[in-house]
Design an enzyme around this catalytic site. Structure first.
Site, PDB file in Angstrom:
ATOM      1  N   HIS A  88      -6.099   3.248  -4.121  1.00 23.34           N
ATOM      2  CA  HIS A  88      -6.010   3.436  -2.670  1.00 23.34           C
ATOM      3  C   HIS A  88      -6.302   4.888  -2.290  1.00 23.34           C
ATOM      4  O   HIS A  88      -5.755   5.408  -1.321  1.00 23.34           O
ATOM      5  CB  HIS A  88      -4.608   3.022  -2.208  1.00 23.34           C
TER       6      HIS A  88
ATOM      7  N   ASP B 215       0.825  -1.216   0.000  1.00 24.53           N
ATOM      8  CA  ASP B 215       0.000   0.000   0.000  1.00 24.53           C
ATOM      9  C   ASP B 215       0.856   1.261   0.000  1.00 24.53           C
ATOM     10  O   ASP B 215       2.022   1.253   0.425  1.00 24.53           O
ATOM     11  CB  ASP B 215      -0.888   0.039   1.252  1.00 24.53           C
ATOM     12  N   ASP B 216       0.241   2.348  -0.480  1.00 25.22           N
ATOM     13  CA  ASP B 216       0.704   3.730  -0.324  1.00 25.22           C
ATOM     14  C   ASP B 216       1.755   4.176  -1.325  1.00 25.22           C
ATOM     15  O   ASP B 216       2.200   5.326  -1.277  1.00 25.22           O
ATOM     16  CB  ASP B 216       1.238   3.998   1.099  1.00 25.22           C
TER      17      ASP B 216
ATOM     18  N   HIS C   3       3.828  -2.283   3.061  1.00 25.83           N
ATOM     19  CA  HIS C   3       3.817  -0.933   2.503  1.00 25.83           C
ATOM     20  C   HIS C   3       5.112  -0.665   1.741  1.00 25.83           C
ATOM     21  O   HIS C   3       6.173  -1.211   2.095  1.00 25.83           O
ATOM     22  CB  HIS C   3       3.630   0.117   3.615  1.00 25.83           C
TER      23      HIS C   3
END
Length: 295
Positions: A161, A110-111, A265
């Site tokens: 996201h 993520d991110d 992440h």
């Protein structure tokens, strides 16, 4: 006188013979007529002469034998078909049983994308020939479009996201969330091409809890499929965690589940995540997991 008696006797014999012959002929003709009638009935049913000959030929012993042979062959073919169907069914049952025993792991990040950590992760995934799913943030896509392109070209799945990842704004109301999702979708198409179309979504912080119910509904109504996780390496639980801690945190949440969706992440602040990743991949391989991307 005697001669007349002999003549009368001869005449009687002749009459008897004639009568016997007539009776024999009548019986023969009657039998022949019945046989002919049966045969003619079959022949009359045919439309033409060739069919009539065929029907007459069907009465022959040779043809009856051939018909019997054909029946045997057809019965054998039917038996083979039945055996093939049984074998096919058995193979399908075995394949279904194999699928039940398959263990799947979904590595998710993520991110990102980020300038340093994302390329490191991509290198590791390429080395191990593993595909993963990246849930990207719109603002990061604007900064590092080329890294997003590489991620996509390497065969990894890309999910949305949100644009800003700011909880205070996106979770104020569902329309704010959808606005950010739409902006990020447009960015993804701009970078990856108009043909790019992904309905993968992950809520920042996950979709858990009653408060997120209206947001879950809004996302589903727009046709997105959202994914949370059931395992993680803990790289978002603090700062400057060692790779050993990330590996142990993963093992603590692993729990031998048949389907693992692992949260990690790939921002530059998570520089120990690439260090821990090879150990996590090898551990899963040792446990017999297959790696897949979310769809």
């Amino acid at each position: 006188m005697k001669g007349n008696q002999q003549n009368n006797k001869k005449l009687a014999i002749i009459r008897f013979a004639i009568i016997f012959a007539i009776i024999f002929i009548m019986i023969f003709l009657g039998t022949s007529y019945i046989f002919y009638k049966e045969l003619a009935t079959d022949v009359v049913e045919a439309d033409n002469f060739e069919e009539s000959i065929s029907l007459m030929s069907d009465k022959s012993a040779i043809n009856l034998a051939l018909q019997y042979e054909r029946q045997i062959q057809e019965a054998e073919r039917e038996r083979i078909r039945e055996l093939e169907e049984l074998e096919k069914k058995r193979q399908e049952e075995l394949e279904a049983e194999d699928k039940k025993n398959v263990k799947r792991a979904y590595l998710t990040f993520d991110d990102g994308p980020s300038a340093k950590v994302t390329p490191q992760i991509l290198d590791i995934l390429e080395e191990y020939d593993v595909k993963a799913t990246f849930f990207v943030v719109g603002t990061a896509v604007e900064k590092y479009p080329e890294i997003l392109k590489r991620t996509y070209q390497d065969g990894h799945a890309i999910g949305n996201h949100t644009y800003s990842h700011r909880y205070g704004y996106i979770y104020r109301k569902p329309s704010n969330l959808l606005k950010e999702v739409e902006i990020t979708d447009r960015l993804l198409k701009r970078v990856l091409g108009e043909e790019f179309d992904s309905k993968l979504f992950r809520f920042p912080g996950g979709s858990f809890g009653d408060k997120r119910a209206p947001f879950r509904k809004a996302i589903e109504e727009k046709g997105y499929i959202y994914y949370d996780w059931n395992s993680l390496n803990g790289d978002a639980e603090g700062y400057l965690f060692s790779k050993e801690r990330l590996i142990q945190r993963f093992k603590n949440t692993f729990r031998g589940q048949k389907e693992l969706i692992i949260l990690m992440h790939d921002t530059d602040a998570k520089y120990t995540t690439p260090e821990a990743l090879p150990y996590i991949i090898e551990y899963l391989q040792e446990q017999g997991y297959e790696f897949h991307t979310l769809k």
